[in-house]
Design a protein around this motif. Structure first.
Motif, short mmCIF file in Angstrom:
data_model
loop_
_atom_site.label_atom_id
_atom_site.label_comp_id
_atom_site.label_asym_id
_atom_site.label_seq_id
_atom_site.Cartn_x
_atom_site.Cartn_y
_atom_site.Cartn_z
N ALA A 1 0.82 -1.21 0.00
CA ALA A 1 0.00 0.00 0.00
C ALA A 1 0.86 1.27 0.00
O ALA A 1 0.49 2.28 -0.61
CB ALA A 1 -0.93 0.00 1.22
N THR A 2 2.00 1.23 0.67
CA THR A 2 2.84 2.42 0.82
C THR A 2 3.82 2.59 -0.34
O THR A 2 4.03 3.71 -0.81
CB THR A 2 3.61 2.36 2.16
OG1 THR A 2 2.66 2.19 3.22
CG2 THR A 2 4.41 3.63 2.40
N PHE A 3 4.43 1.48 -0.79
CA PHE A 3 5.50 1.55 -1.78
C PHE A 3 5.14 0.92 -3.13
O PHE A 3 5.90 1.06 -4.09
CB PHE A 3 6.76 0.86 -1.24
CG PHE A 3 7.17 1.35 0.12
CD1 PHE A 3 7.66 2.63 0.31
CD2 PHE A 3 7.06 0.52 1.22
CE1 PHE A 3 8.03 3.08 1.57
CE2 PHE A 3 7.43 0.95 2.49
CZ PHE A 3 7.91 2.24 2.66
N GLY A 4 4.06 0.15 -3.17
CA GLY A 4 3.68 -0.52 -4.41
C GLY A 4 4.51 -1.75 -4.71
O GLY A 4 4.45 -2.30 -5.81
N ARG A 5 5.29 -2.19 -3.73
CA ARG A 5 6.13 -3.39 -3.91
C ARG A 5 6.52 -3.92 -2.54
O ARG A 5 6.39 -3.22 -1.53
CB ARG A 5 7.38 -3.07 -4.72
CG ARG A 5 8.40 -2.19 -3.99
CD ARG A 5 9.63 -1.90 -4.83
NE ARG A 5 10.62 -1.13 -4.11
CZ ARG A 5 11.70 -1.63 -3.50
NH1 ARG A 5 11.94 -2.93 -3.53
NH2 ARG A 5 12.56 -0.84 -2.88
N LEU A 6 7.03 -5.15 -2.53
CA LEU A 6 7.59 -5.72 -1.31
C LEU A 6 9.06 -5.31 -1.23
O LEU A 6 9.77 -5.33 -2.25
CB LEU A 6 7.46 -7.24 -1.31
CG LEU A 6 6.02 -7.76 -1.25
CD1 LEU A 6 6.01 -9.29 -1.34
CD2 LEU A 6 5.32 -7.29 0.00
N LEU A 7 9.50 -4.95 -0.05
CA LEU A 7 10.87 -4.48 0.14
C LEU A 7 11.80 -5.62 0.53
O LEU A 7 11.39 -6.58 1.18
CB LEU A 7 10.92 -3.42 1.25
CG LEU A 7 10.05 -2.19 1.04
CD1 LEU A 7 10.14 -1.27 2.25
CD2 LEU A 7 10.42 -1.45 -0.23
N ASP A 8 13.07 -5.50 0.14
CA ASP A 8 14.10 -6.42 0.60
C ASP A 8 14.50 -6.00 2.01
O ASP A 8 14.63 -4.80 2.29
CB ASP A 8 15.34 -6.34 -0.30
CG ASP A 8 15.07 -6.88 -1.70
OD1 ASP A 8 14.26 -7.80 -1.83
OD2 ASP A 8 15.69 -6.37 -2.65
N GLY A 9 14.69 -6.97 2.89
CA GLY A 9 15.08 -6.64 4.25
C GLY A 9 15.86 -7.76 4.90
O GLY A 9 15.89 -8.88 4.39
N ARG A 10 16.52 -7.41 6.01
CA ARG A 10 17.25 -8.41 6.79
C ARG A 10 17.12 -8.05 8.27
O ARG A 10 16.98 -6.88 8.62
CB ARG A 10 18.71 -8.48 6.36
CG ARG A 10 19.49 -7.20 6.54
CD ARG A 10 20.95 -7.34 6.11
NE ARG A 10 21.57 -6.07 5.89
CZ ARG A 10 21.90 -5.18 6.82
NH1 ARG A 10 21.66 -5.44 8.08
NH2 ARG A 10 22.47 -4.04 6.52
N PRO A 11 17.16 -9.05 9.14
CA PRO A 11 17.01 -8.79 10.58
C PRO A 11 18.14 -7.92 11.11
O PRO A 11 19.29 -8.00 10.65
CB PRO A 11 17.08 -10.19 11.21
CG PRO A 11 16.80 -11.14 10.11
CD PRO A 11 17.29 -10.48 8.84
#
Length: 123
Positions: free
Chosen positions: A24-34
């Motif tokens: 909803a915010t970025f239009g995509r899923l973000l890459d992330g790491r703990p």
């Protein structure tokens, strides 16, 4: 999959980790790491913005405040975002949050949304 234009790091300990909020915010899923944010404590904030509640599905969001205790730490994820997406995240967060530059447990410099009542370092 790394995004070539993602040159900012954003530490999330709450709803920005949710797939629905990212879409909803970025239009995509973000890459992330703990990762973790040392020297901060977690509390809960009642959200009065109906659009933010509708996006996250939650009436209370986590909020971090500087504790001054190096033993305190808040777990989360460091997300790769573009400068434009960082501005979109600013639009999602309510006024109780302030974007601040922080150093994570990994040593990564990142942006994080902290309690807006926290003093700005050096002020």
């Amino acid at each position: 999959m790394a995004t070539q234009t993602a040159i900012e790091h954003l530490f999330s300990y709450g709803t920005l980790q949710q797939a629905g909020v990212q879409l909803a915010t970025f239009g995509r899923l973000l890459d992330g790491r703990p990762d973790a944010l040392p020297g901060y404590r977690l509390s809960q904030l009642a959200i009065g913005d109906a659009q933010v509640v509708a996006t996250s599905g939650k009436t209370h969001h986590p909020l971090v405040s500087r504790s001054g205790d190096p033993g305190d730490s808040v777990a989360g994820a460091v997300l790769a975002v573009t400068p434009a997406e960082l501005q979109q995240a600013d639009g999602y967060e309510v006024a109780a949050y302030r974007r601040a530059r922080v150093t994570l447990a990994s040593g990564t410099q990142a942006w994080a949304y902290v309690d807006s009542r926290d003093a700005v370092p050096g002020s």
